[in-house]
Design a protein around this motif. Structure first.
Motif, PDB file in Angstrom:
ATOM      1  N   THR B  42       0.833  -1.200   0.000  1.00 53.88           N
ATOM      2  CA  THR B  42       0.000   0.000   0.000  1.00 53.88           C
ATOM      3  C   THR B  42       0.870   1.254   0.000  1.00 53.88           C
ATOM      4  O   THR B  42       0.594   2.219  -0.717  1.00 53.88           O
ATOM      5  CB  THR B  42      -0.934  -0.013   1.226  1.00 53.88           C
ATOM      6  N   ASP B  82      -7.364   0.234  -1.151  1.00 55.01           N
ATOM      7  CA  ASP B  82      -7.793  -1.054  -0.609  1.00 55.01           C
ATOM      8  C   ASP B  82      -9.106  -0.951   0.178  1.00 55.01           C
ATOM      9  O   ASP B  82      -9.444  -1.807   0.957  1.00 55.01           O
ATOM     10  CB  ASP B  82      -6.680  -1.672   0.252  1.00 55.01           C
ATOM     11  N   ASP B 158      -5.084  -1.709  -5.379  1.00 58.45           N
ATOM     12  CA  ASP B 158      -4.554  -2.217  -4.111  1.00 58.45           C
ATOM     13  C   ASP B 158      -5.489  -3.295  -3.558  1.00 58.45           C
ATOM     14  O   ASP B 158      -6.590  -2.994  -3.109  1.00 58.45           O
ATOM     15  CB  ASP B 158      -4.403  -1.057  -3.120  1.00 58.45           C
ATOM     16  N   GLU B 159      -5.041  -4.518  -3.607  1.00 61.13           N
ATOM     17  CA  GLU B 159      -5.785  -5.681  -3.111  1.00 61.13           C
ATOM     18  C   GLU B 159      -7.265  -5.650  -3.492  1.00 61.13           C
ATOM     19  O   GLU B 159      -8.133  -5.686  -2.630  1.00 61.13           O
ATOM     20  CB  GLU B 159      -5.654  -5.773  -1.583  1.00 61.13           C
TER      21      GLU B 159
HETATM   22 MG   LIG Z   1      -2.156  -2.851   2.076  1.00 61.89          MG
END
Ligand SMILES: [Mg+2]
Ligand SMILES: Nc1ncnc2c1ncn2[C@@H]1O[C@H](COP(=O)(O)OP(=O)(O)O)[C@@H](O)[C@H]1O
Lengths: 284, 310
Positions: B42, B82, B158-159
């Motif tokens: 991140t 995320d 992000d994810e």
């Molecule tokens: Mg992260």
């Protein structure tokens, strides 16, 4: 190059606000409060007039209505302005949308100003909704259009300052509740401290047998300056002045206060802009 | 090279969260960023999205320094964090309209653009619905559409798969492949390697802010050593004894365990090394009845890489 004045935040906040059922209710409640105060003070003015000698001069009633409306509205605005900005940034943080705004082409300045203008526009709408009530004052006479314009400008100034303070705290605290409380506390302190220090000043000077017309600290009190500004604007109509000081002193009071409020707003806004800038300190 | 980072470093106070990261994302590829929680994925992505200053290092997107010219770099980057930040009291199309406006997309282009994006993320029928009525997966797809609103060259995700059910995951994968086909480059992170290995052209395994290994899946397997488990069945006990002797002399055979007349062993070599081992058995007249080889899963390799780091 074309300069783009349009701010997406303003249009979307307005859309959300106008769509909510809370907005018309808030406006109704607001007008209701103004009407209640207006009725109380207008009827008081009318009844004292009836027993007086000068039964023909309705302008006294017009002035009472004008002052009542303006003063009540002043305090409502002082209460509404910080509340409407205290969540500006913190609520974006709560919703986790601040980063999303910051990675668009919108600069931190544009974000902060967009939020501020949205809440100032709301206050403008409140004022516009109250204009029919002002027409009642005109009906009785004694009020000049200039006075209404003065009042409006001062509202703008005070909501700018109070709104900027709310904005500042919304960049400091993660929770909107905390930032609202801090904003109210700060504004309360500005109003109360300037009075307390002012009276203390007058008291100590009187110990030394000095009796100035006015304490220096009063220059920083927005309400005193607001009364002064109204008085200045009405002087042509009434020839009286609520502080019994010279017109020059009154003008100085208003001028100092205007500068103070503008500086306060600028400081709060610039700090806010810098606080949300994720790339601050980076050399360009 | 669309994205290139040069010794990207980030300290939080004294804590080193990103340690001289060097990655290169090519035009039109999906690049995976893999590492356990706290690896610095991140952090790296936020720096690339111009949402955070790096402590040191540089990053270039399409040749533009994100440090020197963040405003220009932001035009080329679509970032999806995320979490999905949404304004609940806006409708789906208004939500996208807002960000289109924020990205200075000309007004006349917005409506068709929003149509296209909603079609891409399969939300066309939700256009007039309020965002808060959408399901989690739909909100996530809406966020993906949002990150595409200014037609960026590079998507930073992000994810995106975390907290999604398998079906939503499959849908997301499908959309990402469609985007790749359109020529977009994608930088995507996950803490699960297999999730990315199939979709990504190349990956970088990150641990404690450091790139441990990067490249395409083959290169990563190569770098990790081709760790496999082999099980060999011998005809008699004597064959087994001889076989073990042969294996002892082979460089690629690791730990051995006997089970009946079978031997289970770790094998680190390539296919060619394996064929050499089989030949060695034959040369020593070891009679073999069965051979099986299982390659270790990516997840096992991944865990091992990270384990070695810690
Ligand atoms: Mg992260
Ligand atoms: N704002 C911050 N302040 C201090 N430490 C942080 C901050 N953000 C992240 N970290 C630390 O940096 C490391 C990397 O975090 P992060 O980039 O979020 O990892 P990942 O996304 O790979 O899980 C973690 O150990 C985390 O605790």
């Amino acid at each position: 190059m074309k300069i783009k004045l349009n701010n997406p935040i303003i249009s979307s906040e307005m859309k959300i606000r106008m769509r909510s059922w809370r907005s018309p209710i808030a406006l109704l409640v607001y007008i209701f409060i103004l009407v209640v105060f207006l009725l109380i003070f207008a009827s008081m003015a009318l009844s004292t007039m009836r027993y007086g000698y000068n039964t023909a001069d309705y302008s006294e009633v017009g002035l009472v209505i004008f002052y009542t409306l303006s003063i009540v509205q002043f305090f409502i605005i002082v209460l509404v302005a910080p509340a409407s900005t205290a969540g500006a940034i913190s609520s974006e943080r709560e919703k986790q949308t601040l980063d999303l705004l910051l990675c668009t082409q919108m600069s931190p300045t544009k974000i902060v100003l967009g939020k501020l203008v949205s809440s100032l526009l709301w206050i403008l709408l409140m004022f516009i909704a109250s204009i029919p009530l002002y027409s009642i004052a005109f009906l009785f006479g004694g009020v000049t259009p200039m006075a209404v314009v003065t009042v409006m400008l001062y509202y703008f100034l005070v909501s700018l300052a109070a709104g900027s303070i709310g904005m500042f705290y919304s960049t400091v605290f993660k929770r909107t509740v905390t930032s609202s409380i801090m904003a109210y506390l700060t504004i309360f302190l500005i109003f109360v401290l300037s009075l307390v220090i002012g009276y203390a000043e007058l008291f100590f000077l009187s110990q030394r047998n000095v009796y100035p017309d006015f304490a220096n600290a009063f220059y920083f009190n927005p309400f005193i300056a607001f009364l002064g500004a109204m008085s200045l604007a009405l002087q042509g109509a009434t020839g009286t002045n609520i502080f019994s000081v010279t017109a020059f002193q009154l003008k100085t009071l208003v001028a100092v206060n205007v500068v103070f409020l503008l500086l306060l707003s600028a400081l709060a806004l610039l700090t806010s802009i810098s606080r949300i800038n994720p790339l601050k300190g980076r050399k360009r | 090279m669309l994205l290139k980072t040069v010794n990207l470093t980030k300290y939080y106070g004294h804590f080193l969260a990103l340690d001289k990261l060097n990655i290169e994302v090519r035009e039109g590829e999906i690049y995976g960023f893999v590492g356990p929680n706290g690896a610095g994925k991140t952090t790296a992505m936020k720096i690339l999205a111009c949402l955070m200053n790096a402590s040191a290092g540089e990053a270039y997107i399409d040749g533009i320094s994100i440090m020197q010219n963040p405003a220009k770099a932001k035009k080329l980057i679509g970032y999806m964090p995320d979490f999905f930040g949404v304004y609940d009291n806006l409708k789906v199309d208004e939500y996208l309209e807002f960000y289109a406006d924020a990205h200075n997309v000309p007004k006349s282009e917005r409506a068709p653009l929003i149509e296209d994006l909603l079609q891409l993320v399969n939300l066309s029928d939700k256009k007039d619905k309020y965002v808060d009525t959408l399901s989690r997966g739909m909100k996530q797809r809406l966020c993906l559409a949002r990150s595409l609103i200014h037609d960026p060259k590079l998507l930073i995700l992000d994810e995106p798969a975390s907290g999604m059910d398998p079906q939503a995951r499959a849908e997301m994968k499908f959309i990402l492949k469609a985007l790749k086909a359109q020529g977009k480059s994608i930088l995507i992170s996950s803490h699960i390697l297999p999730e990315l290995s199939e979709m990504c052209d190349r990956v970088c395994i990150l641990s404690r802010g450091k790139s441990v290994v990067s490249g395409n899946m083959d290169e990563i397997m190569e770098a990790m050593g081709r760790r496999a488990k082999i099980t060999i069945g011998f005809l008699t006990d004597e064959d087994l004894q001889n076989g073990v002797a042969v294996m002892r002399t082979n460089d690629y055979v690791g730990q051995m365990v006997r089970e009946g007349n079978k031997v289970e062993a770790v094998f680190n070599g390539t296919d060619e090394d394996m064929s050499k081992l089989i030949k060695a058995f034959a040369l020593s007249d070891v009679r073999i009845v069965s051979i099986s080889k299982t390659v270790q899963s990516l997840e096992q390799i991944f865990l091992e890489v990270i384990g070695n780091e810690n």
